[in-house]
Each structure stands twice: as structure tokens, then as C-alpha cells.
Design an enzyme around this catalytic site. Structure first.
Site, short mmCIF file in Angstrom:
data_model
loop_
_atom_site.label_atom_id
_atom_site.label_comp_id
_atom_site.label_asym_id
_atom_site.label_seq_id
_atom_site.Cartn_x
_atom_site.Cartn_y
_atom_site.Cartn_z
N ARG A 104 2.16 -11.34 7.68
CA ARG A 104 2.75 -10.39 8.62
C ARG A 104 2.26 -8.99 8.26
O ARG A 104 2.48 -8.53 7.14
CB ARG A 104 4.27 -10.48 8.45
CG ARG A 104 5.02 -10.25 9.72
CD ARG A 104 6.45 -10.64 9.55
NE ARG A 104 7.16 -9.87 8.53
CZ ARG A 104 8.43 -9.55 8.63
NH1 ARG A 104 9.14 -9.92 9.67
NH2 ARG A 104 9.03 -8.89 7.67
N THR A 108 2.83 -3.37 11.69
CA THR A 108 3.12 -3.82 13.06
C THR A 108 4.09 -5.01 13.09
O THR A 108 4.64 -5.32 14.15
CB THR A 108 1.83 -4.30 13.75
OG1 THR A 108 1.34 -5.44 13.04
CG2 THR A 108 0.76 -3.21 13.75
N ASP A 200 12.03 -11.46 0.26
CA ASP A 200 10.70 -11.95 0.63
C ASP A 200 10.50 -13.35 0.03
O ASP A 200 10.38 -13.52 -1.19
CB ASP A 200 9.64 -10.98 0.10
CG ASP A 200 8.25 -11.36 0.60
OD1 ASP A 200 7.61 -10.52 1.23
OD2 ASP A 200 7.82 -12.52 0.37
N ASP A 203 7.26 -13.97 -2.15
CA ASP A 203 7.32 -13.31 -3.46
C ASP A 203 8.31 -14.02 -4.38
O ASP A 203 8.05 -14.19 -5.58
CB ASP A 203 7.75 -11.84 -3.29
CG ASP A 203 6.60 -10.97 -2.79
OD1 ASP A 203 5.44 -11.44 -2.84
OD2 ASP A 203 6.86 -9.85 -2.34
#
Ligand code: PRP
Ligand code: URA
Length: 209
Positions: A104, A108, A200, A203
Site C-alpha cells: 500500500r 495514496t 501493521d 511488521d
């Protein structure tokens, strides 16, 4: 419109609580994601077709059911989807595994495709696309689009945590795809993270920042 199935199984809810917690370390996080994926796969495979064969027990001959051997494919969205693959394969070990690499863009929030490798016989296979997070929905929409473009006809999507925005986007883009979610959270924050979420997923699975 496809169905949206939100799991309420206590084992799944319990394990999710631990992966949400910020102090849960990489090893435990990975193990729990794997276990939740297995529990979800149990439900996701509920409609697999069966056929009857003749067998012989120590007592007598009888008829019993076995899977027809429908061709299946599991497709993780890289990276974080990798954390769910082994958990699913524990229940359907003969499934082929395809990979779709998307990240991603942090500005944006749009998915950028960087890798696609899929099994053969795409048109005959049922696919389970896996990714822990359905946030804006951009990655799932794009991954399913990549599969359809190459001939996939029957696809379901399985994730751990979804935001309502992502569910809506996926339903609108792919109304034929059933969506299986372990938990439906409140919303997205201004950075596109799911609230309360788990942070995340990639991660946390791989111990990166
Ligand atoms: C995460 C996650 C999904 C995506 C969800 O991946 O694993 O693929 O974000 O967000 P979306 O619904 O808004 O598209 P990320 O792009 O962080 O890549 P990674 O798995 O390599 O960490
Ligand atoms: N991707 C993640 O890994 N987590 C989120 O909350 C949103 C997107």
C-alpha cells in the site's frame, strides 16, 4: 451479493485479543495468526463437495464420504497474508499456493502490484485469498481483480480484522466474492489503519518496522 460472515467463535475471539495487544511479541503473534487461520479454514471449507465410496471396516462393508478432490488454491496477499497460509494448509494440505505481491503506497493508500505467481488450471480451481487486514479494501479488491483477470471464477476472501470501509469497497467491487472476517472493527483512522485493529500486520508478523 456475496455473503459476509463474521466469526463469533470464542477460541477465535480469545486469540484475536492477544494479537491485538501491542506487547504481544513476534513469535506469539505468528503462532496465533496461524491458529486463527486454521480455525477459520474449518468454517470456510464447510461447503466442499463430498462423494460416497465403498470401504470396509473391521466389522462390515459400508459406504462413507470423502472429499471429491475439488481443486483448491490458497493465495496470500504478500507480505502479511503469508502468515495465514500454513494455518489453512493444515486442513487442506493438497491446495496449491499462489502469491500476489501488493504494497500500500503510504501517501495514496493505493495498492501497488509487484508480483503475481499462480497455480495452473486457474479456471477449474476455487481460490481462498488470505490477508490479515481489510482496511480501505484496495489491496483485496486489486488482488481479486488480478486473479479474475487470469481466469479465476470462484473466489472467497478471508481476513482477521476488517474495517466497515473495506467490506463495503470489496462488496461493491466483487459482489460475487464471499467475505470471511474474524472481527469487524469500528473504522479507519486518518492514516488508513484499522481502529482498534492490531497495527501493521506485516511488521508484527515479521518483526520489521
Ligand atoms: C497491509 C495488509 C493488507 C493491506 C490492507 O499490507 O496486509 O494487504 O495493508 O490495506 P488496504 O485494505 O487499505 O489495502 P501492506 O500494504 O502494509 O503490505 P505488507 O503486507 O507487505 O506489510
Ligand atoms: N494494514 C495493516 O497492516 N494494518 C492496518 O490497520 C491497515 C492496513
Amino acid at each position: 451479493m456475496g455473503k459476509v460472515f463474521v466469526f463469533d467463535h470464542p477460541l477465535i475471539q480469545h486469540k484475536l485479543t492477544y494479537i491485538r495487544q501491542k506487547d504481544t511479541g513476534t513469535k506469539e503473534f505468528r503462532e496465533l495468526v496461524d491458529e486463527i487461520a486454521t480455525l477459520m479454514a474449518f468454517e470456510v471449507t464447510r461447503d466442499l463437495p463430498l462423494t460416497e465410496i465403498e470401504i470396509e471396516t473391521p466389522i462390515c462393508k459400508t459406504k462413507a464420504k470423502v472429499l471429491t478432490g475439488k481443486k483448491l488454491g490458497v493465495v496470500p496477499i504478500l507480505r502479511a497474508g503469508m502468515g495465514m497460509v500454513d494455518g489453512v494448509l493444515k486442513l487442506i494440505p493438497n491446495a496449491r499456493v499462489g502469491h500476489i505481491g501488493l504494497y500500500r503506497d503510504p501517501e495514496t493508500l493505493k495498492p501497488v502490484e509487484y508480483y503475481v505467481k499462480l497455480p495452473t488450471d486457474i479456471e477449474e480451481r476455487d481460490f481462498i485469498v488470505v490477508d490479515p487486514m481489510l482496511a480501505t479494501g484496495g489491496s483485496a479488491v486489486e488482488a481479486i481483480h488480478a486473479l479474475k483477470k487470469r481466469g479465476a471464477k470462484h473466489i472467497i476472501f478471508m481476513c482477521l480484522i476488517a474495517a466497515p470501509e473495506g467490506v463495503k469497497a470489496l462488496e461493491e467491487a466483487h459482489p460475487d466474492v464471499d467475505i470471511y472476517i474474524a472481527a469487524l472493527d469500528e473504522k479507519l483512522n486518518e492514516k488508513g489503519y484499522i481502529v482498534p485493529g492490531l497495527g501493521d500486520a506485516g511488521d508484527r508478523l515479521f518483526g520489521t518496522k
